[in-house]
Write a protein that holds these residues in place. Structure first.
Motif, short mmCIF file in Angstrom:
data_model
loop_
_atom_site.label_atom_id
_atom_site.label_comp_id
_atom_site.label_asym_id
_atom_site.label_seq_id
_atom_site.Cartn_x
_atom_site.Cartn_y
_atom_site.Cartn_z
N ASP A 129 21.10 -13.95 -5.52
CA ASP A 129 22.28 -14.80 -5.12
C ASP A 129 23.15 -13.98 -4.24
N LEU A 130 23.50 -12.89 -4.59
CA LEU A 130 24.58 -12.04 -4.01
C LEU A 130 24.01 -11.73 -2.89
N GLY A 131 22.75 -11.34 -2.59
CA GLY A 131 22.31 -10.98 -1.24
C GLY A 131 22.44 -12.07 -0.39
N LYS A 132 22.21 -13.31 -0.68
CA LYS A 132 22.18 -14.34 0.02
C LYS A 132 23.72 -14.44 0.76
N THR A 133 24.53 -14.38 -0.20
CA THR A 133 26.01 -14.44 0.26
C THR A 133 26.37 -13.49 1.33
N ILE A 134 25.97 -12.13 0.87
CA ILE A 134 25.95 -11.41 1.81
C ILE A 134 25.53 -11.50 3.37
N ILE A 135 24.34 -11.84 3.26
CA ILE A 135 23.60 -12.15 4.58
C ILE A 135 24.37 -13.41 5.41
N SER A 136 24.66 -14.27 4.50
CA SER A 136 25.23 -15.47 5.28
C SER A 136 26.43 -15.34 5.71
N GLY A 137 27.39 -14.28 5.02
CA GLY A 137 28.70 -13.86 5.39
C GLY A 137 28.72 -13.16 6.43
N VAL A 138 27.58 -11.90 6.50
CA VAL A 138 27.69 -11.10 7.77
C VAL A 138 27.17 -11.78 8.77
N GLY A 193 27.82 -15.26 9.59
CA GLY A 193 28.80 -16.04 10.22
C GLY A 193 29.99 -15.07 10.81
N SER A 194 30.43 -13.91 10.27
CA SER A 194 31.23 -13.16 10.71
C SER A 194 30.79 -12.35 12.12
N THR A 195 29.65 -12.13 12.22
CA THR A 195 29.04 -11.79 13.63
C THR A 195 28.55 -12.48 14.52
N GLY A 196 28.37 -13.63 14.11
CA GLY A 196 27.57 -14.52 14.97
C GLY A 196 26.13 -14.43 15.24
N GLY A 246 36.80 -14.43 8.87
CA GLY A 246 36.47 -13.45 9.70
C GLY A 246 36.77 -12.19 9.03
N VAL A 247 35.94 -11.16 9.18
CA VAL A 247 36.18 -9.88 8.29
C VAL A 247 37.39 -9.15 8.79
N ASP A 248 38.10 -8.58 7.98
CA ASP A 248 39.24 -8.03 8.38
C ASP A 248 38.95 -6.75 9.03
N ASP A 249 39.83 -6.35 10.15
CA ASP A 249 39.57 -5.20 11.05
C ASP A 249 39.31 -3.94 10.07
N SER A 250 40.25 -3.80 9.13
CA SER A 250 40.31 -2.71 8.42
C SER A 250 38.81 -2.47 7.60
N VAL A 306 23.74 -5.29 16.38
CA VAL A 306 23.40 -4.54 15.53
C VAL A 306 24.58 -3.84 15.13
N SER A 307 25.41 -3.13 15.80
CA SER A 307 26.45 -2.31 15.50
C SER A 307 27.38 -3.02 14.71
N GLN A 308 27.77 -4.13 15.16
CA GLN A 308 28.80 -5.21 14.31
C GLN A 308 28.11 -5.29 12.88
N ILE A 309 27.00 -5.88 12.82
CA ILE A 309 26.46 -6.01 11.46
C ILE A 309 26.36 -5.05 10.68
N LEU A 310 26.07 -3.74 11.10
CA LEU A 310 26.17 -2.43 10.28
C LEU A 310 27.47 -1.95 9.75
N LYS A 311 28.40 -2.16 10.77
CA LYS A 311 29.88 -1.85 10.59
C LYS A 311 30.44 -2.66 9.07
N VAL A 312 29.95 -4.25 9.31
CA VAL A 312 30.37 -4.98 8.18
C VAL A 312 29.67 -4.71 6.91
N ALA A 313 28.21 -4.32 6.99
CA ALA A 313 27.30 -4.28 5.89
C ALA A 313 27.70 -2.79 5.13
N ALA A 314 28.10 -1.62 5.91
CA ALA A 314 28.37 -0.40 5.48
C ALA A 314 29.23 -0.47 4.28
N PRO A 315 30.48 -1.25 4.19
CA PRO A 315 31.26 -1.11 3.08
C PRO A 315 30.85 -1.75 2.11
N ILE A 316 30.10 -2.97 2.33
CA ILE A 316 29.58 -3.51 1.14
C ILE A 316 28.37 -3.06 0.46
#
Length: 212
Positions: free
Chosen positions: A11-20, A22-25, A82-86, A121-131
């Motif tokens: 369930d956590l993974g599905k939340t991550i996938i859905s959120g990433v 949505g935030s990257t398009g 949207g994911v914060d720039d920081s 790909v670059s944007q998804i990885l940038k969002v996924a790396a901190p997670i």
């Protein structure tokens, strides 16, 4: 210990996938495929970096501080609006540290395999790396890791899904196919070939990347 791909199916993974997504398009199914390929590669790169005392100490320090897993406590807030720039900038720093000069090659290979363009790909990885760091930080805390040996065990468990040291040693040897100590030299070939071969390296990594 559950592996990183088991987490993506939770369930956590599905939340991550859905959120990433949505935030990257990027389409949700392609986001899931990309994360399924990228997460083990990033985790393996972290493990290789942590194989030196200095690298392990640096990673452990980060996991005991900024990346202690607290990012996972409010993923809804993270993705809402949207994911914060920081967070994105933090992800860029993590990728640069973990992948180094190989980053563009890894992203190109993932782009070709996933069907997403390089920018996505670059944007998804940038969002996924901190997670991903948060997942590692939480697991480190739950396992009460105090030293580099414990950290290595956690990393190995997340990559291998707790299926034993024999599989883990195979993964490590394949990730560093030319034996030069850099697991990323052959990442592009692995990612691109993982779905086309049924046995040997392709079969093992195909399973790792969720290509059953």
């Amino acid at each position: 210990m559950a592996g990183i791909l088991d987490l993506l199916n939770s369930d956590l993974g599905k939340t991550i996938i859905s959120g990433v997504s949505g935030s990257t398009g990027a389409p949700q199914n392609k986001t899931a495929d990309l994360l399924g390929m990228a997460m083990p590669v990033l985790m393996g790169a972290m493990q290789k970096n942590a194989s030196s005392p200095e690298g392990a100490a640096g990673l452990l320090g980060a996991l005991n501080g900024k990346h202690d897993g607290s990012i996972l406590d409010n993923l809804g807030g993270l993705f809402q609006g949207g994911v914060d720039d920081s967070v994105v900038q933090d992800g860029a720093g993590i990728l640069g540290h973990v992948l180094g000069s190989k980053q563009s090659g890894v992203e190109a290979a993932l782009s070709q395999k996933s069907g997403l363009d390089m920018a996505q790909v670059s944007q998804i990885l940038k969002v996924a790396a901190p997670i991903l760091m948060g997942v590692l930080g939480r697991q480190t805390r739950q396992s009460n890791v105090q030293d580099t040996g414990g950290l290595s065990n956690v990393l190995g468990g997340l990559i291998g899904g707790g299926q034993g040291s024999k599989q883990q040693s195979l993964i490590e040897s394949f990730l560093d196919a030319d034996g030069d100590g850099s697991i990323l030299d052959d990442v592009a070939g692995m990612v691109l070939n993982s779905g086309s071969k049924k046995g040997g390296l392709g079969g093992l990594l195909g399973g790792l990347f969720g290509r059953r």
